[in-house]
Design a protein around this motif. Structure first.
Motif, PDB file in Angstrom:
ATOM      1  N   GLY A  51       0.830  -1.211   0.000  1.00 33.78           N
ATOM      2  CA  GLY A  51       0.000   0.000   0.000  1.00 33.78           C
ATOM      3  C   GLY A  51       0.860   1.255   0.000  1.00 33.78           C
ATOM      4  O   GLY A  51       0.519   2.249   0.636  1.00 33.78           O
ATOM      5  N   LEU A  97       0.710   6.841   4.200  1.00 34.55           N
ATOM      6  CA  LEU A  97       1.729   6.327   5.114  1.00 34.55           C
ATOM      7  C   LEU A  97       2.722   5.406   4.417  1.00 34.55           C
ATOM      8  O   LEU A  97       3.932   5.513   4.637  1.00 34.55           O
ATOM      9  N   ASN A 155       4.694  -1.727  -3.260  1.00 35.29           N
ATOM     10  CA  ASN A 155       3.466  -2.410  -3.690  1.00 35.29           C
ATOM     11  C   ASN A 155       2.271  -1.481  -3.523  1.00 35.29           C
ATOM     12  O   ASN A 155       2.147  -0.812  -2.495  1.00 35.29           O
ATOM     13  N   LEU A 186      -2.012  -1.647  -5.004  1.00 31.62           N
ATOM     14  CA  LEU A 186      -3.047  -2.073  -5.953  1.00 31.62           C
ATOM     15  C   LEU A 186      -3.609  -0.875  -6.706  1.00 31.62           C
ATOM     16  O   LEU A 186      -4.142  -1.016  -7.814  1.00 31.62           O
ATOM     17  N   ASP A 236       0.287  -5.817  -7.297  1.00 35.83           N
ATOM     18  CA  ASP A 236      -0.511  -6.990  -6.933  1.00 35.83           C
ATOM     19  C   ASP A 236      -1.360  -6.736  -5.694  1.00 35.83           C
ATOM     20  O   ASP A 236      -1.086  -5.848  -4.894  1.00 35.83           O
ATOM     21  N   ASN A 237      -2.366  -7.595  -5.543  1.00 33.96           N
ATOM     22  CA  ASN A 237      -3.313  -7.496  -4.432  1.00 33.96           C
ATOM     23  C   ASN A 237      -2.802  -8.297  -3.238  1.00 33.96           C
ATOM     24  O   ASN A 237      -2.621  -9.513  -3.334  1.00 33.96           O
ATOM     25  N   ALA A 270      -1.008  -1.834   3.595  1.00 37.26           N
ATOM     26  CA  ALA A 270      -2.169  -1.671   2.704  1.00 37.26           C
ATOM     27  C   ALA A 270      -3.469  -1.741   3.496  1.00 37.26           C
ATOM     28  O   ALA A 270      -3.608  -2.549   4.412  1.00 37.26           O
ATOM     29  N   VAL A 302      -8.321  -7.379   3.260  1.00 37.92           N
ATOM     30  CA  VAL A 302      -7.122  -6.581   2.952  1.00 37.92           C
ATOM     31  C   VAL A 302      -6.201  -6.483   4.174  1.00 37.92           C
ATOM     32  O   VAL A 302      -5.003  -6.757   4.088  1.00 37.92           O
ATOM     33  N   HIS A 303      -6.769  -6.113   5.323  1.00 35.89           N
ATOM     34  CA  HIS A 303      -5.924  -5.851   6.491  1.00 35.89           C
ATOM     35  C   HIS A 303      -5.376  -7.146   7.110  1.00 35.89           C
ATOM     36  O   HIS A 303      -4.163  -7.278   7.290  1.00 35.89           O
ATOM     37  N   THR A 315       0.224  -2.889  10.538  1.00 33.17           N
ATOM     38  CA  THR A 315      -0.408  -1.595  10.799  1.00 33.17           C
ATOM     39  C   THR A 315      -1.775  -1.794  11.427  1.00 33.17           C
ATOM     40  O   THR A 315      -2.745  -2.145  10.750  1.00 33.17           O
ATOM     41  N   SER A 316      -1.818  -1.590  12.736  1.00 30.10           N
ATOM     42  CA  SER A 316      -3.081  -1.638  13.471  1.00 30.10           C
ATOM     43  C   SER A 316      -3.690  -0.235  13.457  1.00 30.10           C
ATOM     44  O   SER A 316      -3.409   0.567  12.553  1.00 30.10           O
ATOM     45  N   SER A 317      -4.495   0.083  14.439  1.00 26.56           N
ATOM     46  CA  SER A 317      -5.123   1.408  14.486  1.00 26.56           C
ATOM     47  C   SER A 317      -5.687   1.648  15.882  1.00 26.56           C
ATOM     48  O   SER A 317      -6.175   0.710  16.523  1.00 26.56           O
ATOM     49  N   TYR A 344     -13.397  -2.715  10.507  1.00 29.00           N
ATOM     50  CA  TYR A 344     -12.031  -2.180  10.592  1.00 29.00           C
ATOM     51  C   TYR A 344     -11.413  -2.454  11.967  1.00 29.00           C
ATOM     52  O   TYR A 344     -10.250  -2.862  12.067  1.00 29.00           O
ATOM     53  N   PRO A 347      -1.241   4.070  14.010  1.00 34.34           N
ATOM     54  CA  PRO A 347      -0.880   5.452  13.681  1.00 34.34           C
ATOM     55  C   PRO A 347      -2.065   6.409  13.626  1.00 34.34           C
ATOM     56  O   PRO A 347      -3.223   5.984  13.557  1.00 34.34           O
ATOM     57  N   THR A 361      -3.953  11.612   5.786  1.00 33.41           N
ATOM     58  CA  THR A 361      -3.840  10.959   4.477  1.00 33.41           C
ATOM     59  C   THR A 361      -5.221  11.012   3.818  1.00 33.41           C
ATOM     60  O   THR A 361      -6.171  11.519   4.411  1.00 33.41           O
ATOM     61  N   THR A 414      -7.982   9.836   6.078  1.00 35.93           N
ATOM     62  CA  THR A 414      -8.422  10.571   7.273  1.00 35.93           C
ATOM     63  C   THR A 414      -8.709  12.051   7.016  1.00 35.93           C
ATOM     64  O   THR A 414      -9.192  12.742   7.896  1.00 35.93           O
TER      65      THR A 414
HETATM   66  P1  NAI Z   1      -4.185   5.385   2.072  1.00 43.88           P
HETATM   67  O1  NAI Z   1      -5.518   5.097   1.507  1.00 43.88           O
HETATM   68  O2  NAI Z   1      -3.502   6.648   1.659  1.00 43.88           O
HETATM   69  O3  NAI Z   1      -3.176   4.200   1.777  1.00 43.88           O
HETATM   70  C1  NAI Z   1      -3.551   2.858   1.740  1.00 43.88           C
HETATM   71  C2  NAI Z   1      -2.947   2.270   0.501  1.00 43.88           C
HETATM   72  O4  NAI Z   1      -3.217   0.854   0.464  1.00 43.88           O
HETATM   73  C3  NAI Z   1      -3.537   2.856  -0.774  1.00 43.88           C
HETATM   74  O5  NAI Z   1      -2.507   3.397  -1.581  1.00 43.88           O
HETATM   75  C4  NAI Z   1      -4.237   1.671  -1.433  1.00 43.88           C
HETATM   76  O6  NAI Z   1      -4.215   1.724  -2.854  1.00 43.88           O
HETATM   77  C5  NAI Z   1      -3.463   0.499  -0.882  1.00 43.88           C
HETATM   78  N1  NAI Z   1      -4.229  -0.752  -0.935  1.00 43.88           N
HETATM   79  C6  NAI Z   1      -5.516  -0.935  -0.555  1.00 43.88           C
HETATM   80  N2  NAI Z   1      -5.886  -2.210  -0.746  1.00 43.88           N
HETATM   81  C7  NAI Z   1      -4.794  -2.865  -1.260  1.00 43.88           C
HETATM   82  C8  NAI Z   1      -4.554  -4.209  -1.639  1.00 43.88           C
HETATM   83  N3  NAI Z   1      -5.516  -5.133  -1.559  1.00 43.88           N
HETATM   84  N4  NAI Z   1      -3.331  -4.530  -2.091  1.00 43.88           N
HETATM   85  C9  NAI Z   1      -2.351  -3.600  -2.174  1.00 43.88           C
HETATM   86  N5  NAI Z   1      -2.535  -2.297  -1.847  1.00 43.88           N
HETATM   87  C10 NAI Z   1      -3.731  -1.936  -1.385  1.00 43.88           C
HETATM   88  O7  NAI Z   1      -4.350   5.362   3.656  1.00 43.88           O
HETATM   89  P2  NAI Z   1      -3.280   5.532   4.844  1.00 43.88           P
HETATM   90  O8  NAI Z   1      -3.877   6.427   5.836  1.00 43.88           O
HETATM   91  O9  NAI Z   1      -1.940   5.816   4.313  1.00 43.88           O
HETATM   92  O10 NAI Z   1      -3.323   4.061   5.485  1.00 43.88           O
HETATM   93  C11 NAI Z   1      -2.217   3.199   5.587  1.00 43.88           C
HETATM   94  C12 NAI Z   1      -2.479   2.183   6.676  1.00 43.88           C
HETATM   95  O11 NAI Z   1      -2.535   2.851   7.933  1.00 43.88           O
HETATM   96  C13 NAI Z   1      -3.815   1.442   6.545  1.00 43.88           C
HETATM   97  O12 NAI Z   1      -3.648   0.108   6.940  1.00 43.88           O
HETATM   98  C14 NAI Z   1      -4.712   2.176   7.506  1.00 43.88           C
HETATM   99  O13 NAI Z   1      -5.792   1.389   7.932  1.00 43.88           O
HETATM  100  C15 NAI Z   1      -3.728   2.491   8.604  1.00 43.88           C
HETATM  101  N6  NAI Z   1      -4.135   3.568   9.497  1.00 43.88           N
HETATM  102  C16 NAI Z   1      -4.121   4.864   9.072  1.00 43.88           C
HETATM  103  C17 NAI Z   1      -4.489   5.868   9.949  1.00 43.88           C
HETATM  104  C18 NAI Z   1      -4.382   7.294   9.595  1.00 43.88           C
HETATM  105  O14 NAI Z   1      -4.581   8.148  10.494  1.00 43.88           O
HETATM  106  N7  NAI Z   1      -4.097   7.649   8.354  1.00 43.88           N
HETATM  107  C19 NAI Z   1      -5.007   5.558  11.287  1.00 43.88           C
HETATM  108  C20 NAI Z   1      -4.913   4.170  11.651  1.00 43.88           C
HETATM  109  C21 NAI Z   1      -4.514   3.231  10.761  1.00 43.88           C
END
Ligand code: NAI
Length: 290
Positions: free
Chosen positions: A13, A18, A36, A38, A71-72, A100, A122-123, A149-151, A164, A194, A198, A201
């Motif tokens: 992701g 992040l 990586n 998707l 890839d997924n 991701a 996904v997670h 990556t938890s939350s 989630y 975290p 992004t 959020t």
């Molecule tokens: P984001 O949406 O900018 O990034 C997530 C990325 O994962 C995207 O680029 C997306 O295309 C990719 N992705 C989604 N499904 C996929 C798959 N099946 N295979 C490969 N790539 C895939 O969001 P962000 O905020 O950067 O999130 C990153 C991680 O941090 C996530 O796991 C999110 O749940 C976690 N997180 C983020 C928080 C925040 O405050 N931004 C808070 C808590 C957790």
């Protein structure tokens, strides 16, 4: 300076937010990175090779080494292909950052089974599958670093995020068990919870958070956790806005009786709910029951 020369990392992701920030930091400090992504929407629909390719272009322009992969993570074939990209391009895999993620928020009563399953896929499945594909290489090498990556939404619960938060707490269990099993092979696994500004959020956080809660402030902890010098494993940390804190799954001292009954439980509720002194491991939890 903590550097990653001769280390090979996968960041899933990593096309946005992040993951992009983690990939840029690791590459800047010498790691060879599989970027990586998707490339779909926030809810996981659609796909595009564009975001991963753009991050690789940026890394390469800055003098780093990276390869793009679209890839997924949620399919065994996809996860295997991500790890294969690391092995084929850079000869090994030392670091996996499972980042991701997607969102399908809806209140518990209205959430569909499809929305629940898609987020867990996904997670949880994604983090499991990519770690699983990398694990034999790490075992063989006697070295590995995994960050999941938890939350805070998973650790503490959050309205509208039953899927989630289930997924994000699931990752705590996965992290702790990989930490326990990996110890004998030099493999350390930790999790981050975290907060960062992004696309995930930006519509939820107040506008003034943008400058303070940068992804880079989260990546600093990720880089530490995947460095050779990191000594902790199986731990969880909240991180955001420049603050890092250990999160503990702790069990209070509790209460025990050979005459336990529903009434005795009710009568001793205060002792059951007490928080101090606590234990932190399954072994200590069992010992306290004896
Ligand atoms: P984001 O949406 O900018 O990034 C997530 C990325 O994962 C995207 O680029 C997306 O295309 C990719 N992705 C989604 N499904 C996929 C798959 N099946 N295979 C490969 N790539 C895939 O969001 P962000 O905020 O950067 O999130 C990153 C991680 O941090 C996530 O796991 C999110 O749940 C976690 N997180 C983020 C928080 C925040 O405050 N931004 C808070 C808590 C957790």
């Amino acid at each position: 300076m903590l550097r990653f020369d001769d280390r090979v990392a996968i960041v899933t992701g990593a096309g946005h937010g992040l993951g992009r920030s983690h990939a840029l930091l690791l590459a800047e400090r010498g790691a060879k990175v599989v970027v990586n992504d998707l490339g779909g929407a926030l809810d996981g629909t659609g796909a595009s090779a564009g975001p991963a390719a753009e991050v690789v272009e940026l890394i390469t322009k800055n003098g780093g080494q990276a390869v793009a992969n679209a890839d997924n993570v949620a399919t065994p074939e996809g996860a295997q292909a991500i790890v294969q990209a690391a092995v084929d391009t850079f000869g090994k895999i030392d670091i996996v950052v499972n980042n991701a993620g997607i969102l399908r928020d809806r209140s518990f009563g209205k959430m569909t089974v499809e929305e629940f399953d898609a987020v867990l896929a996904v997670h949880v499945r994604g983090s499991y599958l990519v770690s699983r594909a990398a694990y034999p290489y790490m075992k063989e090498a006697g070295y590995g670093r995994v960050v999941n990556t938890s939350s805070p939404a998973g650790l503490f619960g959050n309205f509208g995020q039953a899927n989630y938060s289930t997924a994000k707490m699931g990752l705590v269990g996965l992290t702790r068990t990989i930490g326990i099993e990996g110890a004998r092979n030099g493999i350390k696994a930790n999790a981050i919870a975290p907060v960062a500004w992004t696309r995930m959020t930006e519509s939820l956080l107040p506008a003034e958070f943008e400058a303070k809660f940068t992804p880079e402030r989260v990546s600093a902890l990720v880089a530490y956790l995947v460095h050779d010098s990191c000594e902790v494993s199986g731990e969880v940390f909240t991180v955001g806005g420049g603050k890092v804190a250990r999160v503990m799954v702790a069990e209070g001292p509790g209460w025990r009786s050979d005459d336990i009954s529903p009434e005795a439980v009710a009568d001793n509720w205060g002792a059951i709910m007490a928080e101090q002194p606590y234990v932190l491991t399954a072994a200590d939890s069992m010992k306290a029951m004896l």
